[in-house]
Every structure is written in structure tokens, then in C-alpha cells.
Scaffold this active site. Structure first.
Site, PDB file in Angstrom:
ATOM      1  N   CYS A   4      -1.928   5.394   2.030  1.00 15.67           N
ATOM      2  CA  CYS A   4      -0.526   5.307   2.491  1.00 15.67           C
ATOM      3  C   CYS A   4       0.150   6.526   1.902  1.00 15.67           C
ATOM      4  CB  CYS A   4      -0.356   3.758   2.234  1.00 15.67           C
ATOM      5  SG  CYS A   4       1.443   3.784   2.567  1.00 15.67           S
ATOM      6  N   SER A  41       5.192  -3.475  -5.259  1.00 18.35           N
ATOM      7  CA  SER A  41       5.443  -4.883  -5.201  1.00 18.35           C
ATOM      8  C   SER A  41       6.468  -5.333  -6.170  1.00 18.35           C
ATOM      9  CB  SER A  41       4.493  -5.730  -5.282  1.00 18.35           C
ATOM     10  OG  SER A  41       3.503  -5.372  -6.420  1.00 18.35           O
ATOM     11  N   ASN A  96      -1.568  -0.961  -7.760  1.00 19.01           N
ATOM     12  CA  ASN A  96      -1.053   0.429  -7.545  1.00 19.01           C
ATOM     13  C   ASN A  96      -0.028   0.546  -8.758  1.00 19.01           C
ATOM     14  OD1 ASN A  96       1.996  -0.009  -6.523  1.00 19.01           O
ATOM     15  ND2 ASN A  96       0.750  -1.774  -5.583  1.00 19.01           N
ATOM     16  N   GLU A 144      -7.234  -6.287  -0.164  1.00 20.67           N
ATOM     17  CA  GLU A 144      -7.275  -5.310   1.012  1.00 20.67           C
ATOM     18  C   GLU A 144      -8.515  -4.880   1.529  1.00 20.67           C
ATOM     19  OE1 GLU A 144      -4.421  -2.068   0.756  1.00 20.67           O
ATOM     20  OE2 GLU A 144      -6.083  -0.910   1.879  1.00 20.67           O
TER      21      GLU A 144
HETATM   22  S1  SF4 Z   1       1.211   0.624   0.302  1.00 21.55           S
HETATM   23 FE1  SF4 Z   1       2.518  -0.739   1.345  1.00 21.55          FE
HETATM   24  S2  SF4 Z   1       2.948   0.467   3.113  1.00 21.55           S
HETATM   25 FE2  SF4 Z   1       1.303   1.497   2.524  1.00 21.55          FE
HETATM   26  S3  SF4 Z   1      -0.454   0.458   3.278  1.00 21.55           S
HETATM   27 FE3  SF4 Z   1      -0.196  -0.725   1.607  1.00 21.55          FE
HETATM   28  S4  SF4 Z   1       1.184  -2.373   2.298  1.00 21.55           S
HETATM   29 FE4  SF4 Z   1       1.377  -0.988   3.795  1.00 21.55          FE
END
Ligand code: SF4
Length: 564
Positions: free
Chosen positions: A189, A260, A219, A125
Site C-alpha cells: 500500500c 494502527s 507494520n 490479511e
Molecule cells: S495499510 Fe491500511 S490503507 Fe493500506 S492496505 Fe492496509 S489497511 Fe488499507
């Protein structure tokens, strides 16, 4: 002793959307589908995807003309250009929230501003967002890096969407403290911050936390850091087989999971923890419950209980044949169906699959014997009951096979399993007893059938909702997959209201005797278990079945008290 599952654990919107796009594309053509890098940071899911023609590829190795999915993390513009040069068919599953950060980076670049990202340098990302920063971008991960950061121009600070709230606040504070010309935009997010906040709360309330997720998932690792940072023991596991034995010594255990991690893995881990925690009498009770659920004997007991209730509603004489045929048929057909659901079962309920394999030698003959005895008893009771039972057995057996000449497979009709199951419960617990006892169907039989149909449809929908992600992976066509979560919930609520309304009318008109008011407990129970399920108070296949089906035998005992 308790195991509590975090409300926010599991797939976030972006990952769910990417998975759905991939599975939708896969079902469209028989060609192999490619994803730019792993679609999701979870080895179990990746393994299932690979077995289902969804393979990983890099932008360098993508074949010309192939179908390529851009995952939720998004990609930098040069990667898109490379795919376009090779005429690849691109399916863009970039999460809308990530796309928003990419746009912010692009606009900052166009305005000549540098982009600073707080995140993991190697994360896809981050690379994708940096690729949008025309005037150059830099990624920093720690407050020390923020203190030594050199900026050549005004800048914009954003965050990787799954970055830690605390670390971002520290980094932003350090940069502001240096009076640099930098605009700060917290792009973490909501799903991430809510998940981290809940993990923090759980870490303070529970003795230990088990985090379910892939070790490569940033995460997921971040959740472990947050929990251990608060001094609470944290165990990161990829599946239930990795839970270390020492976890069982903790009284209260919280379960959380990365963005995930699919629900089926969370549920399997929670179930294993409940099993590991049980001691003495609790352990014995747990084993009995698991046996009743996995052998389908709980289904047979539930069928008997609903038959007792229907006999009460219809004022029938509760003879042996009247009470024996419904549980025998429903037990036999459910057992055969459980044997044939191997792929979905492997994902949703591997413990049940193992149980079925280990006990196949006696369960399979038992299923056929139950169906045979049900047919014999029904035929001895009434000609029509025999005809209906024989038709139901044939339909049940034809359900999974391709019908010759008709070129249809009933199982392929969306929602057919739920409709057939609810129909079978209604016919066998309400119509067959009436035909055996009275030789005909009175209005009370139709009223009772409609109530049982509504309630067992809600039951089937609840099971489908529990298994939604796993079913989708293997291409099962259930009602929640077809309608979506929201409309399935609306359908469940409508059926509950319908059942309550029908029961009230039947009682008011005297179609059911006053003791038939027990019918009102059925919709009330359905409301309770749906609520428990939504709030994740019930997790794991055994506890789920015990909550949904375990109430029917209690209701059956109450009905017994009012029968002649
Ligand atoms: S955590 Fe999931 S919902 Fe939030 S920005 Fe990343 S991919 Fe999108």
C-alpha cells in the site's frame, strides 16, 4: 534539541475507515458489537473499544444473529460463509486496497495460477488473501524461502499490503532470477511505502527514533526493523509511560508510528519527549507553560488580550471592570468545562486530567469565585452587562445537563460547543466591555464581535481537529466529526477570510481607528497555526495550546501600547 513527528505517522485510510464504521455502528444501537479478531493492533484502542461495547469474537464463537464487523485485513470466503450460516449481520470494513488484492488472488486462482504472497504467515490479511486463491496459495517471508520455492503451475506474486518494500524487491528479484513463470504485482500500500520511506529519511537525519504502536502490529515492528537496520537507535513504545529514560540523552528525536496508532497517543508521546529533553531554563519554561495551559490561566490571559484589542477597536475607556469581567467569566467557565470533560480528556490529554484531579481542591472554588466576581462586576458596571453575564453563566451550567421537560441536552447538538464557545468569547470580549463603558452597543461592537467570533471559531475547530480521533471514540459530536476533515478545513479557511475581510472593511470605513489594524494579525496567526498543525510541526497538548493561544497575550501587549 528537537522532537519531530513524522507526517505519515498514525492511522492509515483502511484502519480509520474500519474504526469509523465500528463507532458509527456502535452509536446506532445499544447492542454489543463484535469484531472478527482485534479491530486494530493497539492495546489502548482495544481497551477503549471494549469499554464501549465493541468486543472481539472468532468466527466459531460468533453468536447467531449478532452484529459482526470484518476488520480492514479482510477474511477468507469460508469465514463469510460461516457467519452467513449463523445469520450474523455482517458489517464489512475490509480495506478497499486489501479487497483489490483478494480479487487479484481470486482471478489468478480462476485462471489456474498459484498465488504466492510475500508477507507474514500468521497475519490475518495473508490468511484472507490465501483463502481467495482457489488453485492454492503459499506465503513466503524471506529471500531464502523464495530461492527454495517449488511451483507446480504459473503463478502470481503479490505482497501483504504492509510488507517491507526492500524485502519484497529482494523476494521478487530472487524469483525472477530463477526464470519461473511468475507475474509480479507489487501490492504494498502507498501509505505503507510512504511511511517506511519517511522512517528511513528520519533515521538518517535524527539521533534516535521512537516508534509508537502495538507490539503485535506487524507494520509497527517493520518500522523498527528498518530504522535499526540503518544503525539508528529505535525505541518501540505503546504509550508515553514506556519511553525509556535513556532516550532523553539524544539531541534530535524523530517520532513515527504504525498504521494502527491513534493521533492522541503519538501526541502524548511527543509531548513527553519534549518534557524529558528539557533541561535547566528550558525545563523551567516548560513547567511554567504547562501550568498556564493546564490551569486555563492561558485562556484568561488570552481573554484579557482580546478585550484590550476590542477596547482599542471600539475606542472605549479601559477601566478595571471593562477589562476584568471577560477574563474572569471565560476562565471560570472554561475551568468548569475542563472538569466535566473527563472521558474525552482521559484519552486526549491525560496529563491535564491528572493536573485537574490533583488541584481540584483549589481550582474548583477558583472557578466559582471567578464567575461570581465576573457577575458582580458586570452588574455594577451596567444592568444589561449583568443580565448577559447571568444568562451566560446559566447557559454554561445547563450545557451539560438534560434540560427538564425539553428532553434535550445542549451538548448533544453537533457543533454546539464550538458555537457556544465562540459566541461567549465574542460577547464577553466585545459586547460586555462596551455595555460597561458606554451603556450601549455601537456598530464597532458588532464588527468587533463578528471578528472575534470568526477567530475563536477557527480556534475551537483547531482544537477539535487535534482531538478528532479521541472525541470520536467517546461519541462527542464536534463539527469536524459531523462535517469531516475536508469541510472543516474549508470552514476554517472561510472564517479566516471573513475575519480578514471584516477587519479591512472596519478600518477602511473608519469604524476602527488606524491602530485597530492589529486585527489583521489575528487571521494571519490562525493561518500560521493551522499550517503548523497540518504539517505536524506542533504536537502535544501544551505546545499546541501555546501556539494557538500564546499569541493573543503578545497581541494584547501591542494593543496596550495604543490605548490611552
Ligand atoms: S495499510 Fe491500511 S490503507 Fe493500506 S492496505 Fe492496509 S489497511 Fe488499507
Amino acid at each position: 534539541m528537537s522532537v519531530i513527528v513524522s507526517r505519515t505517522a498514525g492511522f492509515c485510510m483502511g484502519v480509520r475507515r474500519a474504526m469509523e464504521k465500528a463507532l458509527e455502528e456502535r452509536s446506532r444501537t445499544p447492542d454489543t458489537l463484535f469484531t472478527l479478531g482485534p479491530l486494530i493492533h493497539n492495546p489502548h484502542v482495544l481497551d477503549i473499544l471494549r469499554r464501549n461495547r465493541v468486543l472481539e469474537v472468532s468466527e466459531e464463537s460468533a453468536e447467531a444473529g449478532s452484529r459482526v464487523i470484518i476488520r480492514a485485513h479482510g477474511v477468507a470466503p469460508p469465514v463469510r460463509r460461516k457467519l452467513a450460516e449463523r445469520s450474523c449481520i455482517v458489517i464489512d470494513a475490509t480495506c478497499p486496497k486489501v479487497a483489490r488484492v483478494q480479487k487479484m488472488a481470486l482471478r489468478a486462482g480462476e485462471a489456474g495460477r498459484q498465488v504466492v504472497i510475500a508477507g507474514d504467515k500468521d497475519h490475518a490479511e495473508v490468511r484472507g488473501i490465501l483463502g481467495h486463491a482457489l488453485a492454492g496459495g503459499v506465503c513466503i517471508s524471506t529471500v531464502e524461502e523464495a530461492r527454495s520455492l517449488e511451483l507446480d503451475s504459473p503463478a502470481l506474486l503479490v505482497a501483504q499490503t504492509t510488507f517491507s518494500e526492500e524485502s519484497f524487491a529482494e523476494i521478487a528479484g530472487a524469483l525472477r532470477g530463477r526464470h519461473l513463470d511468475i507475474e509480479v504485482q507489487d501490492t504494498i500500500c502507498d501509505a505503507t511505502s510512504e511511511r517506511q520511506e519517511e522512517a528511513r529519511r528520519m533515521a538518517l537525519e535524527m539521533d534516535a527514533i521512537v516508534i509508537v504502536g502495538g507490539r503485535t502490529s506487524a507494520n509497527t515492528r517493520r518500522l523498527a526493523e528498518i530504522i535499526t537496520g540503518l544503525g539508528t537507535p529505535a525505541f518501540l513504545v505503546e504509550d508515553e509511560g514506556e519511553i525509556p529514560p535513556e532516550v532523553s540523552r539524544y539531541e534530535t528525536i524523530g517520532v513515527t508510528a504504525g498504521a494502527s496508532t491513534p493521533n492522541w497517543l503519538i501526541s502524548r508521546v511527543a509531548e513527553r519527549l519534549v518534557e524529558m529533553q528539557a533541561r535547566g531554563v528550558r525545563w523551567l519554561l516548560w513547567r511554567c507553560l504547562a501550568f498556564l495551559v493546564r490551569s486555563n490561566l492561558l485562556v484568561a490571559l488570552s481573554a484579557l488580550a482580546l478585550t484590550l484589542l476590542s477596547v482599542l477597536w471600539q475606542r472605549l475607556q479601559p477601566g478595571f471592570r471593562v477589562l476584568a469581567v471577560p477574563p474572569l467569566y471565560l476562565f471560570g467557565i472554561h475551568l468548569l468545562n475542563t472538569f466535566s470533560e473527563s472521558q474525552a480528556q482521559e484519552i486526549n490529554e491525560p496529563a491535564q486530567k491528572m493536573f485537574m484531579q490533583q488541584n481540584r481542591a483549589w481550582l474548583m472554588p477558583l472557578a466559582w469565585m471567578s464567575l461570581g466576581i465576573a457577575l458582580l462586576l458586570a452588574s455594577l458596571g451596567s444592568l444589561w452587562a449583568g443580565v448577559l453575564t447571568a444568562s451566560a453563566i446559566i447557559l454554561g451550567l445547563l450545557y451539560q445537563v438534560r434540560i427538564p421537560f425539553a428532553r434535550v441536552q445542549l451538548i448533544r447538538i453537533p457543533g454546539s460547543k464550538d458555537l457556544f464557545t465562540a459566541g461567549a468569547w465574542a460577547v464577553f470580549t466585545c459586547c460586555i466591555p462596551a455595555l460597561i463603558a458606554e451603556g450601549r452597543l455601537l456598530p464597532s461592537a458588532f464588527m468587533a464581535s463578528a471578528i472575534v467570533f470568526s477567530i475563536t471559531m477557527v480556534r475551537a475547530l483547531a482544537y477539535d481537529l487535534k482531538d478528532l480521533q479521541g472525541d470520536r471514540m467517546v461519541g462527542k459530536e464536534t463539527i469536524p466529526i459531523y462535517l469531516g476533515m475536508r469541510w472543516s478545513s474549508v470552514l476554517s479557511t472561510s472564517l479566516i477570510v471573513l475575519a480578514a475581510g471584516l477587519a479591512t472593511v472596519a478600518l477602511a470605513l473608519g469604524v476602527f481607528p488606524p491602530a485597530g489594524a492589529l486585527a489583521l494579525l489575528l487571521p494571519a496567526h490562525a493561518l500560521v497555526y493551522l499550517r503548523l498543525f497540518q504539517s505536524r510541526r506542533v504536537s502535544g497538548a501544551v505546545l499546541f495550546s501555546a501556539t494557538v493561544d500564546g499569541f493573543f497575550p503578545i497581541l494584547g501587549l501591542l494593543a496596550l501600547a495604543f490605548l490611552p
